[in-house]
Design a protein around this motif. Structure first.
Motif, mmCIF file in Angstrom:
data_model
loop_
_atom_site.group_PDB
_atom_site.id
_atom_site.type_symbol
_atom_site.label_atom_id
_atom_site.label_comp_id
_atom_site.label_asym_id
_atom_site.label_seq_id
_atom_site.Cartn_x
_atom_site.Cartn_y
_atom_site.Cartn_z
ATOM 1 N N THR A 66 0.854 -1.189 0.000
ATOM 2 C CA THR A 66 0.000 0.000 0.000
ATOM 3 C C THR A 66 0.889 1.237 0.000
ATOM 4 N N ILE A 67 0.639 2.121 -0.969
ATOM 5 C CA ILE A 67 1.392 3.372 -1.040
ATOM 6 C C ILE A 67 0.539 4.498 -0.490
ATOM 7 N N SER A 68 1.173 5.418 0.224
ATOM 8 C CA SER A 68 0.442 6.549 0.801
ATOM 9 C C SER A 68 1.392 7.739 0.922
ATOM 10 N N ARG A 69 0.825 8.893 1.282
ATOM 11 C CA ARG A 69 1.657 10.080 1.473
ATOM 12 C C ARG A 69 1.077 10.947 2.580
ATOM 13 N N ASP A 70 1.950 11.593 3.313
ATOM 14 C CA ASP A 70 1.555 12.509 4.376
ATOM 15 C C ASP A 70 2.130 13.866 4.022
ATOM 16 N N ASN A 71 1.277 14.757 3.467
ATOM 17 C CA ASN A 71 1.757 16.051 3.008
ATOM 18 C C ASN A 71 2.281 16.908 4.149
ATOM 19 N N THR A 72 1.803 16.688 5.353
ATOM 20 C CA THR A 72 2.248 17.502 6.487
ATOM 21 C C THR A 72 3.685 17.174 6.884
#
Length: 115
Positions: A66-72
């Motif tokens: 699972t790929i994800s991103r946390d812009n913060t």
């Protein structure tokens, strides 16, 4: 320019899990696509997954990664579950930026799946 740095690789047993991180040097909203490739010894670099407006996966990892991103945190992640020996490779993060034709690569992180 964008600098990306991977972390989180290591040795894990078959069936285990690892989470890779990809830290970007600039605000991630400007990054259009962030993703991962991998390269095993003697093999060509292989696409794994990417995240932009949506997510995309190679067939070999669908349902397990699972790929994800946390812009913060200017950081992307690759959660890898049900790991197999054939997942053993150096994993490279890449990023593409709005208005910039270049693709930026990290230095790679080793993932070894072995009992």
């Amino acid at each position: 320019q964008v600098r990306v740095v991977e972390s989180g690789g290591g040795l894990v047993q078959p069936g285990g899990s690892l989470r890779l991180s990809c830290a970007a040097s600039r605000v991630i909203e400007g990054i259009v696509i962030m993703g991962w490739y991998r390269q095993a010894p003697g093999n060509q670099r292989e696409y794994v997954a990417a995240i932009g407006s949506g997510t995309e996966y190679a067939d070999s990892v669908k349902g397990r990664f699972t790929i994800s991103r946390d812009n913060t945190k200017n950081t992307g992640y690759l959660q890898m579950n049900s790991l197999k020996p054939e997942d053993t490779a150096v994993y490279y993060c890449f990023a593409r930026v709005i208005g910039d034709p270049n693709t930026y690569w990290g230095q790679g992180t080793q993932v070894t799946v072995s009992s």
